[in-house]
Design an enzyme around this catalytic site. Structure first.
Site, PDB file in Angstrom:
ATOM      1  N   ARG A   3       1.887   5.249  17.169  1.00 19.04           N
ATOM      2  CA  ARG A   3       1.399   6.492  16.563  1.00 19.04           C
ATOM      3  C   ARG A   3       0.813   7.410  17.628  1.00 19.04           C
ATOM      4  NH1 ARG A   3       1.689   5.661  11.193  1.00 19.04           N
ATOM      5  NH2 ARG A   3       1.068   3.603  10.445  1.00 19.04           N
ATOM      6  N   GLU A  50     -11.852   6.324   6.883  1.00 20.85           N
ATOM      7  CA  GLU A  50     -10.747   6.667   7.761  1.00 20.85           C
ATOM      8  C   GLU A  50     -10.255   8.026   7.265  1.00 20.85           C
ATOM      9  OE1 GLU A  50      -8.515   3.025   9.362  1.00 20.85           O
ATOM     10  OE2 GLU A  50      -8.458   2.787   7.204  1.00 20.85           O
ATOM     11  N   SER A  84       0.804  -1.217   0.000  1.00 25.68           N
ATOM     12  CA  SER A  84       0.000   0.000   0.000  1.00 25.68           C
ATOM     13  C   SER A  84       0.844   1.278   0.000  1.00 25.68           C
ATOM     14  CB  SER A  84      -0.937  -0.091   1.205  1.00 25.68           C
ATOM     15  OG  SER A  84      -1.779   1.004   1.284  1.00 25.68           O
ATOM     16  N   PRO A 101      -0.497   1.478  19.177  1.00 24.34           N
ATOM     17  CA  PRO A 101       0.556   0.833  18.395  1.00 24.34           C
ATOM     18  C   PRO A 101       0.075   0.658  16.958  1.00 24.34           C
ATOM     19  CG  PRO A 101      -0.570  -0.782  19.783  1.00 24.34           C
ATOM     20  CD  PRO A 101      -1.199   0.550  20.079  1.00 24.34           C
ATOM     21  N   SER A 102       0.949   0.937  15.990  1.00 21.71           N
ATOM     22  CA  SER A 102       0.572   0.747  14.586  1.00 21.71           C
ATOM     23  C   SER A 102       0.402  -0.744  14.304  1.00 21.71           C
ATOM     24  CB  SER A 102       1.673   1.317  13.688  1.00 21.71           C
ATOM     25  OG  SER A 102       1.569   0.760  12.400  1.00 21.71           O
ATOM     26  N   GLY A 103      -0.539  -1.056  13.418  1.00 19.96           N
ATOM     27  CA  GLY A 103      -0.692  -2.452  12.997  1.00 19.96           C
ATOM     28  C   GLY A 103       0.159  -2.771  11.783  1.00 19.96           C
ATOM     29  N   ASP A 105      -3.003   6.269  -3.098  1.00 18.30           N
ATOM     30  CA  ASP A 105      -1.830   5.613  -2.505  1.00 18.30           C
ATOM     31  C   ASP A 105      -1.356   4.466  -3.398  1.00 18.30           C
ATOM     32  OD1 ASP A 105      -3.772   3.695  -1.988  1.00 18.30           O
ATOM     33  OD2 ASP A 105      -3.001   3.210  -0.005  1.00 18.30           O
TER      34      ASP A 105
HETATM   35  P1  NG1 Z   1      -1.749   1.516  11.293  1.00 12.88           P
HETATM   36  O1  NG1 Z   1      -0.322   1.368  10.854  1.00 12.88           O
HETATM   37  O2  NG1 Z   1      -2.258   0.387  12.141  1.00 12.88           O
HETATM   38  O3  NG1 Z   1      -1.991   2.872  11.908  1.00 12.88           O
HETATM   39  C1  NG1 Z   1      -2.519   2.214   8.830  1.00 12.88           C
HETATM   40  C2  NG1 Z   1      -3.584   3.289   8.827  1.00 12.88           C
HETATM   41  C3  NG1 Z   1      -4.938   2.609   8.912  1.00 12.88           C
HETATM   42  C4  NG1 Z   1      -5.128   1.576   7.816  1.00 12.88           C
HETATM   43  C5  NG1 Z   1      -3.942   0.630   7.768  1.00 12.88           C
HETATM   44  C6  NG1 Z   1      -3.976  -0.318   6.604  1.00 12.88           C
HETATM   45  C7  NG1 Z   1      -3.491   5.510   9.854  1.00 12.88           C
HETATM   46  C8  NG1 Z   1      -3.293   6.298  11.089  1.00 12.88           C
HETATM   47  N1  NG1 Z   1      -3.434   4.184   9.978  1.00 12.88           N
HETATM   48  O4  NG1 Z   1      -2.662   1.457   9.997  1.00 12.88           O
HETATM   49  O5  NG1 Z   1      -5.922   3.587   8.880  1.00 12.88           O
HETATM   50  O6  NG1 Z   1      -5.336   2.215   6.577  1.00 12.88           O
HETATM   51  O7  NG1 Z   1      -2.702   1.366   7.726  1.00 12.88           O
HETATM   52  O8  NG1 Z   1      -3.365   0.121   5.476  1.00 12.88           O
HETATM   53  O9  NG1 Z   1      -3.682   6.107   8.805  1.00 12.88           O
HETATM   54 ZN    ZN Z   2      -3.675   1.315   0.360  1.00 16.02          ZN
END
Ligand code: NG1
Ligand code: ZN
Length: 543
Positions: free
Chosen positions: A506, A370, A65, A498-500, A276
């Protein structure tokens, strides 16, 4: 089912190269591309079993992505275009973390637990983004599928939404559309043309845009769409693939940096549409007369859609529930506008499409977005049937026209997942219907200044949250610190999670002015660093 071939190919061609435990997250598996060959191979195996389990085609998307070009990733798409079911995320994680010789046991266990009939042939659809590594990683998925004798249809380089679309179309017998890339273009552009039959320039609306393709697949797809929309839209394309993917351009760059994308002419008041790297997110921007940058993100798109649908519901007289779902990243001003000005109910879900999607299911018409530009509109069975019936009922008079427009909205939008191109076409439709320039759109409400920051910590799992991620549960005391910091800023709001998709925590903050917002974000980031095991340098004050 005999899994000996699956094990021998794993050992000989796709041995496990990473010892650390990796998890199937909100966006599947994501990592540096060179660490993913064995993961892809195993996802080819898993997609095959999932296909047998659901007796349907399963999608495999190879992409990271908006992440840097050197990363890559993989996610599976369930039969009706949904994200992979939660129980199978656990199987995915088990399978990828098993030793090479342990693969057979994990596969056997899945077959047993899910009572899978293995006498049939699995069927998988694959698509990939433009990353240089994606071709090689596709071969690894194919090897996995081949080890379980799956039939595969490779769609080549396509956006994530295309795979969701074709999987859905195939599995519902073509009701949603024709399961091909052309079928996808056809469905959207035909509905778009119908909705805009009253001419292209209306009021302040002009059908001219700049398209920032992030140097990715979105640019390739938009080139096709632009041909089909000749005469309806003038689309000038930039960042079409000569530069580095997502680098200083694209939806994530403009959203996070709040800056005009590189290489796009700085023409005052021109709408720029940034997507993106896998074309499932979209952000609009423009420069005002003082060349100041303005961004219209997922929150803006959601409010634009909700207002338009609300109007069409009034015109058509249909009694259908409409609701909007956001995440904690939604700008506070947008939430207030939707709730108070539009009078549309708003829900807040955890970050990640599957969570927002799930909450949106409670409405006949659920708009979810989002802030980063990922979102769509979904319709309940009742909603869909009511709209289609009214659209075909000539006895309704003027109400029929409203219902027919709603039916066209259903055809433009990609209900299966957020889709940059389909979302753009609907934004253009609404701006056209209202005769609005991008400045008119921006005037609907004023965003609160906001800031996102990233903090590196030794183990981001020490941060746990509740209340749709707006409250931090551990480490103990961190939330109290955040509360204290927030309370000293007018209109202040901040949260951490925590970011996924990246190995970071974040931080998000909002306040009355940009200076205060940056200060608040910085103080919260420092608190995370100190209380959650920060590594490297203390976070710096954004400028
Ligand atoms: P994480 O890395 O968990 O914040 C990001 C985006 C999500 C979602 C995912 C999947 C932000 C703050 N977070 O996740 O909204 O789009 O990537 O691609 O934009
Ligand atoms: Zn994407």
């Amino acid at each position: 089912m005999d899994f000996s071939k699956a094990v021998s190919v794993a050992k000989d061609e796709y041995p496990k190269t990473v010892e650390k435990t990796i998890k199937y997250g909100t966006a599947g598996f994501r990592s540096k591309a060179e660490e993913l060959d064995f993961v892809m191979y195993r996802m080819g195996l898993l997609a095959s079993l999932r296909s047998l389990n659901k007796k349907a085609v399963i999608g495999v998307v190879i992409t990271a992505s908006h992440n840097p070009e050197c990363d890559n990733g993989v996610k599976l798409v369930d039969p009706m275009g949904e994200m992979l079911a939660q129980e199978w995320e656990v199987y995915a994680t088990d399978l990828v973390n098993a030793k090479d010789e342990g693969i057979a046991d994990v596969l056997k266990n899945i077959v047993k637990e899910c009572k899978i009939d293995t006498s049939k042939e699995p069927f998988i659809f694959i698509g990939r983004d433009t990353r240089p590594s994606s071709d090689r990683l596709r071969d690894a998925v194919l090897a996995g599928a081949n080890a379980l004798n799956a039939k595969v249809k490779d769609f080549g380089i396509v956006s994530t939404p295309v795979i969701h679309f074709v999987v859905t179309c195939h599995n519902d017998g073509g009701k949603y559309g024709e399961p091909t890339e052309d079928g996808y273009y056809k469905k959207m552009t035909q509905a778009f043309k119908k909705l805009r039959s009253s001419g292209t320039t209306v009021g302040n609306y002009k059908p001219d845009i700049y398209f920032d393709g992030a140097n990715g697949v979105g640019a390739l797809m938009m080139a096709e769409i632009a041909k089909l929309l000749e005469g309806d839209m003038n689309i000038e394309m930039y960042n079409t693939g000569d530069g580095v993917l997502n680098h200083e351009c694209g939806a994530d760059f403009v959203k996070v940096q709040q800056r005009w994308p590189n290489n796009v002419p700085k023409t005052v008041s021109k709408r720029c549409v940034s997507v993106d790297g896998d074309a499932d997110r979209v952000i609009y921007s423009y420069l005002d007369e003082d060349k100041r940058y303005h961004m219209l993100d997922g929150d803006r798109i959601a409010t634009l859609y909700a207002g338009y649908i609300q109007e069409l519901l009034t015109v058509s007289g249909l009694d259908l529930s409409l609701g909007l779902v956001q995440t904690a990243y939604a700008n506070g001003a947008s939430t207030e506008y939707i709730n108070k000005k539009l009078g549309v109910p708003v829900g807040c879900a955890k970050t990640g499409v599957k969570h927002v999607h799930h909450l949106a299911l409670q409405y006949d018409i659920g708009v979810y977005f989002e802030a980063n530009g990922h979102g769509t509109i979904i319709f309940s069975k009742k909603g869909r049937e009511t709209i289609r019936a009214a659209a075909n009922d000539a006895s309704l008079g003027a109400k029929q026209a409203g219902a027919a427009r709603l039916a066209d909205v259903m055809d433009i939008i990609n209900e299966t997942v957020g889709d940059a191109i389909s979302d753009m076409l609907l934004v253009e439709t609404v701006l056209h219907a209202r005769g609005w320039s991008i400045e008119d759109w921006k005037k609907t409400y004023t965003d609160l200044p906001n800031r996102q920051m990233k903090v590196s910590v030794a183990d981001r799992a020490v941060i746990t949250t509740t209340d749709a991620e707006r409250v931090c549960v551990t480490p103990e005391g961190l939330q109290e610190t955040i509360n204290k910091l927030v309370s000293s800023y007018p209109k202040g709001r901040a949260f951490v999670r925590p970011s996924g998709t990246e190995d970071i925590v974040r931080v998000y903050a909002e306040a009355a002015t940009q200076k205060e917002t940056d200060e608040l974000a910085h103080k919260v980031a420092c608190a995370v660093f100190e209380q959650a095991g920060g590594v490297g340098q203390l976070p710096k004050l954004p400028h």
